[in-house]
Design a protein around this motif. Structure first.
Motif, mmCIF file in Angstrom:
data_model
loop_
_atom_site.group_PDB
_atom_site.id
_atom_site.type_symbol
_atom_site.label_atom_id
_atom_site.label_comp_id
_atom_site.label_asym_id
_atom_site.label_seq_id
_atom_site.Cartn_x
_atom_site.Cartn_y
_atom_site.Cartn_z
ATOM 1 N N ARG A 126 0.851 -1.182 0.000
ATOM 2 C CA ARG A 126 0.000 0.000 0.000
ATOM 3 C C ARG A 126 0.897 1.246 0.000
ATOM 4 N NH1 ARG A 126 -3.100 -0.658 5.371
ATOM 5 N NH2 ARG A 126 -0.936 -1.050 5.989
ATOM 6 N N ILE A 127 0.772 2.050 -1.051
ATOM 7 C CA ILE A 127 1.652 3.201 -1.227
ATOM 8 C C ILE A 127 0.836 4.488 -1.178
ATOM 9 C CG2 ILE A 127 3.322 4.327 -2.747
ATOM 10 C CD1 ILE A 127 3.929 1.582 -3.926
ATOM 11 N N GLY A 128 1.307 5.450 -0.402
ATOM 12 C CA GLY A 128 0.620 6.729 -0.271
ATOM 13 C C GLY A 128 1.517 7.896 -0.654
ATOM 14 N N LEU A 129 0.898 9.033 -0.839
ATOM 15 C CA LEU A 129 1.607 10.258 -1.217
ATOM 16 C C LEU A 129 1.217 11.385 -0.270
ATOM 17 C CD1 LEU A 129 3.286 12.085 -3.146
ATOM 18 C CD2 LEU A 129 1.199 12.335 -4.521
ATOM 19 N N VAL A 130 2.205 12.142 0.184
ATOM 20 C CA VAL A 130 1.999 13.329 0.998
ATOM 21 C C VAL A 130 2.707 14.496 0.323
ATOM 22 C CG1 VAL A 130 2.556 14.445 3.204
ATOM 23 C CG2 VAL A 130 1.746 12.088 3.175
ATOM 24 N N VAL A 131 2.031 15.646 0.249
ATOM 25 C CA VAL A 131 2.635 16.878 -0.269
ATOM 26 C C VAL A 131 2.380 17.984 0.751
ATOM 27 C CG1 VAL A 131 2.317 16.193 -2.675
ATOM 28 C CG2 VAL A 131 0.551 17.567 -1.539
ATOM 29 N N ASP A 132 3.043 19.120 0.584
ATOM 30 C CA ASP A 132 2.709 20.266 1.420
ATOM 31 C C ASP A 132 1.672 21.117 0.694
ATOM 32 O OD1 ASP A 132 4.241 22.421 -0.166
ATOM 33 O OD2 ASP A 132 5.805 20.947 0.270
ATOM 34 N N SER A 133 1.078 22.057 1.417
ATOM 35 C CA SER A 133 -0.055 22.786 0.854
ATOM 36 C C SER A 133 0.333 23.771 -0.236
ATOM 37 C CB SER A 133 -0.819 23.518 1.960
ATOM 38 O OG SER A 133 0.033 24.365 2.706
ATOM 39 N N ALA A 134 1.622 23.991 -0.465
ATOM 40 C CA ALA A 134 2.037 24.852 -1.582
ATOM 41 C C ALA A 134 1.969 24.133 -2.923
ATOM 42 C CB ALA A 134 3.453 25.368 -1.343
ATOM 43 N N CYS A 135 1.768 22.825 -2.902
ATOM 44 C CA CYS A 135 1.689 22.036 -4.142
ATOM 45 C C CYS A 135 0.336 22.276 -4.791
ATOM 46 C CB CYS A 135 1.881 20.553 -3.829
ATOM 47 S SG CYS A 135 1.794 19.474 -5.269
ATOM 48 N N ASP A 136 0.337 22.873 -5.972
ATOM 49 C CA ASP A 136 -0.914 23.298 -6.606
ATOM 50 C C ASP A 136 -1.550 22.179 -7.413
ATOM 51 O OD1 ASP A 136 -1.406 25.993 -5.764
ATOM 52 O OD2 ASP A 136 0.422 26.555 -6.815
ATOM 53 N N ARG A 140 0.296 8.345 -10.722
ATOM 54 C CA ARG A 140 0.192 7.499 -11.921
ATOM 55 C C ARG A 140 0.912 6.173 -11.715
ATOM 56 N NH1 ARG A 140 1.741 11.181 -15.726
ATOM 57 N NH2 ARG A 140 -0.412 11.837 -16.003
ATOM 58 N N MET A 141 2.094 6.221 -11.098
ATOM 59 C CA MET A 141 2.833 4.987 -10.849
ATOM 60 C C MET A 141 2.103 4.101 -9.844
ATOM 61 S SD MET A 141 6.904 5.953 -10.924
ATOM 62 C CE MET A 141 6.798 7.429 -9.909
ATOM 63 N N ILE A 142 1.524 4.706 -8.818
ATOM 64 C CA ILE A 142 0.753 3.933 -7.845
ATOM 65 C C ILE A 142 -0.420 3.243 -8.531
ATOM 66 C CG2 ILE A 142 -0.720 4.095 -5.803
ATOM 67 C CD1 ILE A 142 1.066 6.437 -4.864
ATOM 68 N N GLN A 143 -1.120 3.977 -9.380
ATOM 69 C CA GLN A 143 -2.255 3.396 -10.093
ATOM 70 C C GLN A 143 -1.827 2.293 -11.051
ATOM 71 O OE1 GLN A 143 -4.009 7.063 -11.754
ATOM 72 N NE2 GLN A 143 -5.765 6.724 -10.411
ATOM 73 N N ASP A 144 -0.626 2.432 -11.605
ATOM 74 C CA ASP A 144 -0.117 1.421 -12.541
ATOM 75 C C ASP A 144 0.444 0.198 -11.821
ATOM 76 O OD1 ASP A 144 -0.855 2.962 -14.678
ATOM 77 O OD2 ASP A 144 1.148 3.756 -15.075
ATOM 78 N N GLY A 145 0.423 0.214 -10.502
ATOM 79 C CA GLY A 145 0.861 -0.947 -9.739
ATOM 80 C C GLY A 145 2.353 -1.050 -9.535
ATOM 81 N N VAL A 146 3.071 0.063 -9.682
ATOM 82 C CA VAL A 146 4.508 0.043 -9.418
ATOM 83 C C VAL A 146 4.692 -0.068 -7.908
ATOM 84 C CG1 VAL A 146 6.696 1.262 -9.632
ATOM 85 C CG2 VAL A 146 4.978 1.437 -11.456
ATOM 86 N N GLY A 147 5.090 -1.235 -7.444
ATOM 87 C CA GLY A 147 5.168 -1.480 -6.014
ATOM 88 C C GLY A 147 6.562 -1.462 -5.446
ATOM 89 N N ASN A 148 7.547 -1.153 -6.277
ATOM 90 C CA ASN A 148 8.942 -1.130 -5.828
ATOM 91 C C ASN A 148 9.336 0.304 -5.474
ATOM 92 O OD1 ASN A 148 11.779 -1.029 -5.677
ATOM 93 N ND2 ASN A 148 11.987 -2.793 -7.044
ATOM 94 N N PRO A 149 9.543 0.608 -4.190
ATOM 95 C CA PRO A 149 9.899 1.982 -3.802
ATOM 96 C C PRO A 149 11.131 2.518 -4.510
ATOM 97 C CG PRO A 149 9.277 0.714 -1.870
ATOM 98 C CD PRO A 149 9.377 -0.270 -3.019
ATOM 99 N N ASN A 150 12.097 1.646 -4.812
ATOM 100 C CA ASN A 150 13.303 2.115 -5.496
ATOM 101 C C ASN A 150 13.001 2.583 -6.910
ATOM 102 O OD1 ASN A 150 15.075 1.682 -3.333
ATOM 103 N ND2 ASN A 150 15.357 -0.463 -3.893
ATOM 104 N N LYS A 151 12.106 1.878 -7.598
ATOM 105 C CA LYS A 151 11.734 2.293 -8.954
ATOM 106 C C LYS A 151 10.987 3.621 -8.927
ATOM 107 C CE LYS A 151 11.596 -2.202 -11.255
ATOM 108 N NZ LYS A 151 10.756 -3.155 -12.047
ATOM 109 N N ILE A 152 10.139 3.812 -7.916
ATOM 110 C CA ILE A 152 9.430 5.085 -7.779
ATOM 111 C C ILE A 152 10.428 6.210 -7.534
ATOM 112 C CG2 ILE A 152 7.827 6.387 -6.326
ATOM 113 C CD1 ILE A 152 6.273 3.787 -5.913
ATOM 114 N N ARG A 153 11.350 5.973 -6.613
ATOM 115 C CA ARG A 153 12.348 7.008 -6.313
ATOM 116 C C ARG A 153 13.191 7.342 -7.530
ATOM 117 N NH1 ARG A 153 17.433 6.684 -5.653
ATOM 118 N NH2 ARG A 153 17.391 4.410 -5.442
ATOM 119 N N GLU A 154 13.647 6.333 -8.266
ATOM 120 C CA GLU A 154 14.482 6.576 -9.443
ATOM 121 C C GLU A 154 13.733 7.387 -10.496
ATOM 122 O OE1 GLU A 154 15.654 2.725 -10.672
ATOM 123 O OE2 GLU A 154 17.007 2.393 -8.962
ATOM 124 N N ARG A 155 12.466 7.047 -10.704
ATOM 125 C CA ARG A 155 11.672 7.780 -11.695
ATOM 126 C C ARG A 155 11.468 9.228 -11.270
ATOM 127 N NH1 ARG A 155 10.332 9.585 -16.470
ATOM 128 N NH2 ARG A 155 8.079 9.845 -16.829
#
Length: 314
Positions: free
Chosen positions: A2-12, A148-163
């Motif tokens: 299960r992968i989640g995303l957090v941003v700060d409120s300046a992210c439009d 988009r990566m989460i929705q596509d099922g990319v479950g490897n944190p290293n691949k997410i970070r590299e992208r």
């Protein structure tokens, strides 16, 4: 995983997109006229701020979440919901949020186990704090790609970070301010002398608008344009050129310091939207955050995309 995303409120990002994808928000507090305005990316509250408080906003103070507040936010809300969280922050060169999140991450990783155990959640928890190296609309490009990566099922944190690391190095965020006096006052309050009094007065008198760029943790002017509407039209045309040439992600981000209906009336907007639709590029539109508006003034236009290195084409 299960992968989640957090941003700060300046992210439009649009509020409905944030809610649809359950994106966590690290709020930023604006201190103004004896009141605290907590920026949680709520459209009605944001428009109210623009309409009723922007005239004094150049003197506002801001407070990012502290490391302790970030730790509590994760331990209370996230470590049981997800197994891995991407925490994507505004440029570290412009805000302490990235540094605070990194400090908080050590405490989170040392304290999450009993929280997950009490909730009956098995397995480890991890997170990655990532500096977007960009501002406002520029942050949105990386956030959308994460979703988009989460929705596509990319479950490897290293691949997410590299992208994301690759994308961050090629994300171009731009902004055209409408009120140079506000921008100058705000910059001086922050200790940024890049826009001086003479330059602001001259720009106001001649209706010259700088095109400011955020790129790889550096911000500064890259062009001078005459008249706001003409500047917006040139900016929209520039985006069209990059969309036609090919972007690194099928995403364009637009934000405006006020009612979006006013942005949509700007010359060149309709042509840009038609080009993006023809090229299957998704356009994300949002009201510029209270945080962004307080810093750059009402009526500013910001936009961003990811592309191979290139010169500004106006």
């Amino acid at each position: 995983m299960r992968i989640g995303l957090v941003v700060d409120s300046a992210c439009d990002l649009p509020r409905d997109y944030i809610e649809q994808h359950r994106i966590g928000i690290l709020p930023i507090t604006i201190h103004l006229e004896g009141r605290d305005f907590v920026d949680r990316r709520e459209p009605e509250a944001t428009l109210d701020f623009y309409r009723n408080h922007m005239s004094a906003a150049a003197d506002a103070g801001t407070s990012a979440f502290s490391p302790e507040q970030i730790k509590e936010f994760f331990l209370n809300d996230l470590v049981t919901q997800y197994d891995f969280v991407v925490c994507l922050t505004i440029a570290s060169s412009r805000s302490p949020i990235y540094e605070n999140a990194v400090k908080a991450s050590f405490a989170i990783l040392s304290e999450y186990k009993p929280v997950r155990s009490a909730a009956g959640v098995a397995g480890p928890f991890s997170l990655r704090v990532i500096d977007s190296q960009n501002l406002f609309a520029g942050q949105a490009i990386t956030a959308v790609e994460t979703v988009r990566m989460i929705q596509d099922g990319v479950g490897n944190p290293n691949k997410i970070r590299e992208r994301l690391d690759q994308l961050i190095q090629n994300t171009y965020g731009y902004m055209i301010p409408r009120d140079l006096n506000h921008l100058r006052k705000r910059a001086q309050k922050r200790g940024d002398r890049s826009i001086g009094l003479v330059g602001a007065m001259l720009g106001t008198a001649l209706d010259i608008k700088p095109l400011l760029r955020a790129y790889r943790n550096e911000t500064g002017p890259v062009a001078k344009l005459r008249h706001f509407d003409d500047a917006a039209q040139k900016a929209f045309g520039y985006i069209e050129k990059r969309v036609t040439a090919g972007l690194m992600t099928p995403t364009v981000s637009l934000c405006y310091g006020g009612d979006l209906a006013d942005m949509r009336k700007l010359p060149g907007y309709d042509e840009l939207i038609r080009t993006c639709r023809r090229k299957n590029v998704e356009v994300f539109e949002s009201i510029m955050s209270i945080t962004g508006g307080a810093n750059v003034g009402e009526g500013a236009l910001a936009f961003a995309f990811a592309a191979e290195p290139h010169e500004v084409e106006l």
